[in-house]
Design an enzyme around this catalytic site. Structure first.
Site, PDB file in Angstrom:
ATOM      1  N   GLU A 263       3.620   0.817   7.230  1.00 41.71           N
ATOM      2  CA  GLU A 263       2.520  -0.127   7.017  1.00 41.71           C
ATOM      3  C   GLU A 263       1.198   0.358   7.601  1.00 41.71           C
ATOM      4  OE1 GLU A 263       5.604  -1.113   7.385  1.00 41.71           O
ATOM      5  OE2 GLU A 263       5.963  -3.082   6.518  1.00 41.71           O
TER       6      GLU A 263
ATOM      7  N   GLU B 100      12.087  -4.791   6.463  1.00 39.40           N
ATOM      8  CA  GLU B 100      11.995  -6.130   7.068  1.00 39.40           C
ATOM      9  C   GLU B 100      12.964  -7.105   6.398  1.00 39.40           C
ATOM     10  OE1 GLU B 100       7.757  -6.794   8.786  1.00 39.40           O
ATOM     11  OE2 GLU B 100       7.499  -6.074   6.744  1.00 39.40           O
TER      12      GLU B 100
HETATM   13  C1  LIG Z   1       7.268   7.948   0.332  1.00 40.13           C
HETATM   14  C2  LIG Z   1       7.612   7.031  -0.841  1.00 40.13           C
HETATM   15  C3  LIG Z   1       8.437   5.851  -0.361  1.00 40.13           C
HETATM   16  C4  LIG Z   1       8.460   7.821  -1.852  1.00 40.13           C
HETATM   17  O1  LIG Z   1       7.690   8.896  -2.359  1.00 40.13           O
HETATM   18  P1  LIG Z   1       8.185   9.690  -3.642  1.00 40.13           P
HETATM   19  O2  LIG Z   1       7.178  10.771  -3.891  1.00 40.13           O
HETATM   20  O3  LIG Z   1       9.602  10.125  -3.463  1.00 40.13           O
HETATM   21  O4  LIG Z   1       8.207   8.632  -4.814  1.00 40.13           O
HETATM   22  P2  LIG Z   1       6.926   8.040  -5.557  1.00 40.13           P
HETATM   23  O5  LIG Z   1       5.840   7.756  -4.575  1.00 40.13           O
HETATM   24  O6  LIG Z   1       6.580   8.904  -6.708  1.00 40.13           O
HETATM   25  O7  LIG Z   1       7.483   6.618  -6.057  1.00 40.13           O
HETATM   26  C5  LIG Z   1       8.089   6.433  -7.341  1.00 40.13           C
HETATM   27  C6  LIG Z   1       7.346   5.317  -8.038  1.00 40.13           C
HETATM   28  O8  LIG Z   1       7.499   4.116  -7.275  1.00 40.13           O
HETATM   29  C7  LIG Z   1       6.222   3.573  -6.972  1.00 40.13           C
HETATM   30  N1  LIG Z   1       6.216   2.921  -5.649  1.00 40.13           N
HETATM   31  C8  LIG Z   1       6.720   3.382  -4.508  1.00 40.13           C
HETATM   32  N2  LIG Z   1       6.491   2.537  -3.503  1.00 40.13           N
HETATM   33  C9  LIG Z   1       5.815   1.500  -4.038  1.00 40.13           C
HETATM   34  C10 LIG Z   1       5.269   0.288  -3.506  1.00 40.13           C
HETATM   35  N3  LIG Z   1       5.425  -0.046  -2.194  1.00 40.13           N
HETATM   36  N4  LIG Z   1       4.621  -0.528  -4.334  1.00 40.13           N
HETATM   37  C11 LIG Z   1       4.497  -0.228  -5.644  1.00 40.13           C
HETATM   38  N5  LIG Z   1       4.982   0.892  -6.218  1.00 40.13           N
HETATM   39  C12 LIG Z   1       5.631   1.736  -5.408  1.00 40.13           C
HETATM   40  C13 LIG Z   1       5.301   4.795  -6.948  1.00 40.13           C
HETATM   41  O9  LIG Z   1       3.971   4.406  -7.111  1.00 40.13           O
HETATM   42  C14 LIG Z   1       5.850   5.591  -8.118  1.00 40.13           C
HETATM   43  O10 LIG Z   1       5.394   5.026  -9.330  1.00 40.13           O
HETATM   44  P3  LIG Z   1       4.550   5.947 -10.376  1.00 40.13           P
HETATM   45  O11 LIG Z   1       5.505   6.987 -10.836  1.00 40.13           O
HETATM   46  O12 LIG Z   1       3.397   6.513  -9.624  1.00 40.13           O
HETATM   47  O13 LIG Z   1       4.144   4.990 -11.456  1.00 40.13           O
HETATM   48  C15 LIG Z   1       6.325   6.559  -1.512  1.00 40.13           C
HETATM   49  O14 LIG Z   1       6.646   5.948  -2.735  1.00 40.13           O
HETATM   50  C16 LIG Z   1       5.556   5.595  -0.679  1.00 40.13           C
HETATM   51  O15 LIG Z   1       4.937   5.969   0.295  1.00 40.13           O
HETATM   52  N6  LIG Z   1       5.579   4.305  -1.059  1.00 40.13           N
HETATM   53  C17 LIG Z   1       4.868   3.260  -0.356  1.00 40.13           C
HETATM   54  C18 LIG Z   1       5.729   2.757   0.789  1.00 40.13           C
HETATM   55  C19 LIG Z   1       4.978   1.792   1.688  1.00 40.13           C
HETATM   56  O16 LIG Z   1       3.888   2.061   2.155  1.00 40.13           O
HETATM   57  N7  LIG Z   1       5.585   0.615   1.950  1.00 40.13           N
HETATM   58  C20 LIG Z   1       4.997  -0.392   2.789  1.00 40.13           C
HETATM   59  C21 LIG Z   1       4.191  -1.327   1.967  1.00 40.13           C
HETATM   60  S1  LIG Z   1       3.349  -2.515   2.977  1.00 40.13           S
HETATM   61  C22 LIG Z   1       4.551  -3.684   3.255  1.00 40.13           C
HETATM   62  O17 LIG Z   1       5.668  -3.604   2.819  1.00 40.13           O
HETATM   63  C23 LIG Z   1       4.067  -4.828   4.041  1.00 40.13           C
HETATM   64  C24 LIG Z   1       4.795  -5.976   4.163  1.00 40.13           C
HETATM   65  C25 LIG Z   1       4.246  -7.103   4.929  1.00 40.13           C
HETATM   66  N8  LIG Z   1       3.730  -8.171   4.074  1.00 40.13           N
HETATM   67  C26 LIG Z   1       4.763  -8.764   3.226  1.00 40.13           C
HETATM   68  C27 LIG Z   1       3.190  -9.215   4.977  1.00 40.13           C
HETATM   69  C28 LIG Z   1       2.606  -7.721   3.209  1.00 40.13           C
END
Ligand SMILES: CC(C)(COP(=O)([O-])OP(=O)(O)OC[C@H]1O[C@@H](n2cnc3c(N)ncnc32)[C@H](O)[C@@H]1OP(=O)(O)O)[C@@H](O)C(=O)NCCC(=O)NCCSC(=O)/C=C/C[N+](C)(C)C
Length: 267
Positions: A138, A118
């Protein structure tokens, strides 16, 4: 406003070269954006907007693996509310920043998803490296991809936008290019140099015309064609009025007649 001191604060690093501001998101492990980071980004882009010496901004991120995975879900789990204070520019400092009438280029490397996508969509031109991957996951974190839900169906085919929003599936840079979201796909090694090349091109362009383009494009999203055109011709947009009363308007015409490149002064 005259030239101001630019902030490099916490996870946000800045550097300038002439009229170009480079903003780097550097927040290990993944460059996720929490409320505090979003507020700093807002101040950085507000200062960019208000500093007459700056003409173009680049938004990039540190690291190979992540551009930005969006909202910091760990901070959210720890208590950051979804409707918290994202600062003067809204999420990522740029999504809702009023009056941002200068070009912003986004350079995407690695994972760009959720609010990270976004934020990229809030920029004017996006370049990505061939290791970039995109998604709106999301649905899995129980939130609405709010800005993308508004923007995507207007920018790419409706059924593609709905597929991306409803399934949260991943797509690569080639697919993003195909849907017209990207200007160019580069190798990871070339991403920054290609982005700076474009920034230098825009920096050499007419800032008052750019300001008018950005204000009119924004306003036209909610206006009828004829009303928007009338407002342009009657100089009812502040940026158009400033452009039509400027020396730059005459400079463009003079330069054409004199067979030389124009020298834009922004006044
Ligand atoms: C599939 C993903 C992107 C990558 O997976 P992976 O296995 O290659 O990497 P990993 O999950 O081990 O990530 C490395 C470390 O980074 C941390 N991480 C990743 N994404 C986030 C996050 N969004 N917030 C905080 N930390 C994050 C992850 O925990 C690992 O750290 P540790 O080693 O465990 O300490 C996978 O990472 C994934 O699915 N991430 C989440 C992506 C997601 O769902 N994004 C959308 C979030 S909701 C949003 O953005 C809404 C916005 C609207 N608004 C502003 C209104 C709220």
């Amino acid at each position: 406003m005259a030239k101001m001191e630019l902030r490099s604060e916490g996870p946000i690093k800045t550097r300038t070269e002439n009229g170009i501001l480079e903003v780097t998101l550097d927040r290990p492990k993944a460059n996720a954006i929490d409320l505090a980071t979003s507020r700093i980004m807002g101040l950085v882009f507000r200062d960019f907007r208000d500093d007459d010496s700056l003409r173009v901004a680049i938004l990039r991120a540190e690291g190979e693996k992540f551009f930005c995975p969006g909202w910091d879900l760990k901070a959210a789990a720890g208590g950051d509310p979804v409707d918290g204070d994202y600062g003067v520019g809204g999420f990522g400092g740029i999504q809702e920043l009023p009056g941002l009438n200068k070009p912003v280029i986004c350079a995407v490397n690695g994972i760009c998803c959720g609010g990270g996508l976004e934020v990229a969509l809030s920029c004017d031109i996006i370049l990505a490296s061939d290791n970039a991957t995109f998604a709106l996951p999301e649905i899995r974190s129980g939130t609405v991809a709010d800005a993308a839900t508004i923007k995507l169906p207007k920018r790419i085919p409706y059924h593609v936008a709905m597929d991306l929003l409803l399934t949260g599936r991943w797509f690569d840079a080639e697919e993003a290019l195909r849907w017209g979201l990207l200007r160019e796909v580069t190798t990871p090694g070339d991403l920054l140099s290609k982005t700076w090349e474009l920034a230098r091109l825009l920096e050499s362009g007419p800032p008052l015309v750019y300001a008018a383009i950005k204000e009119v494009v924004r306003a036209a999203e909610d206006m009828r064609f004829q009303d928007t055109l009338n407002r342009i011709t009657k100089r009812q947009f502040a940026t158009v009025d400033r452009l039509y009363g400027s020396d730059d308007l005459h400079e463009g015409q003079r330069a054409f007649a004199e067979k030389r490149d124009p020298v834009w002064r922004g006044r």
